[in-house]
Design a protein around this motif. Sequence first.
Motif, PDB file in Angstrom:
ATOM      1  N   TRP A  74      -6.290   0.945   0.651  1.00  0.00           N
ATOM      2  CA  TRP A  74      -5.179   1.784   0.196  1.00  0.00           C
ATOM      3  C   TRP A  74      -4.516   1.098  -0.983  1.00  0.00           C
ATOM      4  CZ3 TRP A  74      -3.381   6.537   0.771  1.00  0.00           C
ATOM      5  CH2 TRP A  74      -2.054   6.821   0.420  1.00  0.00           C
ATOM      6  N   LEU A  92      -2.905  -0.264   8.825  1.00  0.00           N
ATOM      7  CA  LEU A  92      -3.125  -1.337   7.855  1.00  0.00           C
ATOM      8  C   LEU A  92      -3.145  -2.672   8.593  1.00  0.00           C
ATOM      9  CD1 LEU A  92      -0.829  -0.165   4.928  1.00  0.00           C
ATOM     10  CD2 LEU A  92      -3.326  -0.118   4.998  1.00  0.00           C
ATOM     11  N   PHE A 123      -4.131  -7.290   3.726  1.00  0.00           N
ATOM     12  CA  PHE A 123      -3.850  -6.984   2.324  1.00  0.00           C
ATOM     13  C   PHE A 123      -4.625  -7.948   1.431  1.00  0.00           C
ATOM     14  CE2 PHE A 123      -0.223  -5.578   4.787  1.00  0.00           C
ATOM     15  CZ  PHE A 123       0.050  -4.323   4.268  1.00  0.00           C
ATOM     16  N   TYR A 159      -3.883  -4.218  -2.652  1.00  0.00           N
ATOM     17  CA  TYR A 159      -4.467  -3.213  -1.769  1.00  0.00           C
ATOM     18  C   TYR A 159      -4.155  -3.550  -0.314  1.00  0.00           C
ATOM     19  CZ  TYR A 159      -7.332  -1.774  -5.779  1.00  0.00           C
ATOM     20  OH  TYR A 159      -7.760  -1.349  -7.017  1.00  0.00           O
ATOM     21  N   GLY A 160      -4.076  -2.501   0.496  1.00  0.00           N
ATOM     22  CA  GLY A 160      -4.048  -2.646   1.950  1.00  0.00           C
ATOM     23  C   GLY A 160      -5.335  -2.095   2.532  1.00  0.00           C
ATOM     24  N   CYS A 193       4.279  -0.114   3.220  1.00  0.00           N
ATOM     25  CA  CYS A 193       3.918  -0.603   1.882  1.00  0.00           C
ATOM     26  C   CYS A 193       5.115  -0.527   0.939  1.00  0.00           C
ATOM     27  CB  CYS A 193       2.751   0.203   1.331  1.00  0.00           C
ATOM     28  SG  CYS A 193       1.182  -0.067   2.200  1.00  0.00           S
ATOM     29  N   GLU A 194       5.895   0.524   1.066  1.00  0.00           N
ATOM     30  CA  GLU A 194       7.096   0.629   0.233  1.00  0.00           C
ATOM     31  C   GLU A 194       8.093  -0.466   0.586  1.00  0.00           C
ATOM     32  OE1 GLU A 194       7.499   2.628  -2.283  1.00  0.00           O
ATOM     33  OE2 GLU A 194       5.523   3.541  -2.001  1.00  0.00           O
ATOM     34  N   VAL A 234      -1.785  -0.225  -3.029  1.00  0.00           N
ATOM     35  CA  VAL A 234      -0.351  -0.450  -2.847  1.00  0.00           C
ATOM     36  C   VAL A 234       0.372  -0.422  -4.194  1.00  0.00           C
ATOM     37  CG1 VAL A 234       1.400  -2.051  -1.979  1.00  0.00           C
ATOM     38  CG2 VAL A 234      -0.769  -1.792  -0.758  1.00  0.00           C
ATOM     39  N   ASP A 293       2.618   3.282   8.106  1.00  0.00           N
ATOM     40  CA  ASP A 293       2.106   2.159   7.315  1.00  0.00           C
ATOM     41  C   ASP A 293       2.257   2.411   5.822  1.00  0.00           C
ATOM     42  OD1 ASP A 293       1.539   0.747   9.538  1.00  0.00           O
ATOM     43  OD2 ASP A 293      -0.636   0.955   9.454  1.00  0.00           O
TER      44      ASP A 293
END
Length: 532
Positions: A362, A331, A334, A346-347, A164-165, A364, A160
């Motif tokens: 998280w 995740l 978002f 954010y996630g 995000c990337e 991002v 996950d």
Amino acid sequence: MKRAAASLYHSHSDGEEQPAKLRRRDSSSTLLFPSKRQQQTHTTRQPLSPLSNNNSIRVDSPERGHPTVTPPSRDRKDEIFQWIPPPSDGFEVMSQPASKRSRSRSISTDRGRPRSVSPSTSASSRDAKSYAYKAANYVTILETKGCFMRSSDNGPTSGDVDLCERLLDPSVDTPRETLFEFIKGFHDTLRNRSEARLLVDLHPLLMPSAENLRIQGREDLKDVIDGYNDPWLKTEPIYGPKPQPDHARGLKWSTFSESQRRKLGIKPDEKSLYAVREDMYFPYLTAEIKCGNQALEFADRQNMHSMCVALRAVVSLAQAAGRLEEVHQRLLGFSISHELEVVRIYGYYPEIGDDGIKYFRWPVKQFNLWTEADKWTCYRFVEKVDRVFLPIHIDRLMHFLEDILDPQDVPFELDADVDISAQSQITSQERSSYTRAPSSQNRGLQPELRSMIQTLQQQLEEQKAREEKQAAEQNAREEKLLAQLEQQRIQMEQQKAEQKAREEKLLAQIEQQGLQLERFLRLLEQNKEPAS
């Protein structure tokens, strides 16, 4: 005559009989439905679908009558006033506050929202919503509820993190002929403007409407519905006011089949873990808009609350399906917080441990919007969320629903008053023994099973009461600690002021002694000169 009749009819209309208020569901994230793995012989009465023809509430219309006309008096003027009923007769109910009047009748809604809301009511609602998140201890209280505005020690899964990337891929095509082509003038125009202005002019360039994109041909968004400043009335909050994000995306009711909606058990006019509005299920993206950099902290709090409610729904469904491990550190949604200059993404993910379920976020990406490199970053992220994450989100939900038993397929019924969440506490050995037993033995075990479920339900209620008591004690300790810290701060300030006063007094004394010493030395010198 018409005026009197109209007044009398209005009085009857305000006295309509109303249906009994429906029992509210508990907002805790306990199980709602048995899974195929866990339970094959338990049932509950089939819940109504949101599209069921039986979901309307009937309100009997009053019988219209005619007023009794009093004989005319001698004076024509008095005769006219006798035709007008007293205000207390025709408008007794209307004298109540607006909130009570609205509860005294069944108001039709459009897609789960009231047809009209006065501007003053809407403004006060938004003010109250924002004010609650500005409390100094709001973040601490969220942590006592298992919601942490930070990453955990382990973080989300490595897959996950890689996701995000991918969601930040800069290769996404962006719109042409927008105000971003006049970036300096656009930026200068939006300075010192309200949140509403940012929502109208800037926000669509960061997070466009999914429904509008669907109209323009985006078939991958056919299951998505937008919400703008809609209160999430169908679910219970984690703490404080109900979530009311400036912009949210979730799934339409049509995403799910009739059988799947029965499994979800979403009923009209009842709270649900899985629906935030009548027409929005399982939201996966929220956005909050603020003015000023400091206000972004409050936007983050609002997004955290909204996404914890959204994640609670997915985790509860996984729990009902017996697949709780499949959402651990994954995740599931978002959020976007932005003002004129800065955007934060954010996630959100849950962690399941021995101490229960906790929710974390998280980071991002955070960036300045008004640079050529990042002005389309948020737009590209939302585009990727719709194309990459949304199919994962829907497939995950469908996968869980496959392992949940349809209420129509269960061989016998339990009492309607028994909460299905208690059934989930039966051990696996007991479930397997009931599954292997013939139907006649099932019927023989039904009283024993009911007694067991009632005992478990009582234990759950006692546990909930203990948790609420512990939370209240924790809040009291936190408030006491804050009071002590404030008192210590005041004392330290007083001590500093007293210390400063003493230092100033001491310096004055030293200076006075220095002057006296100088005078004494001059006298000595004067006495020495005649002697010489």
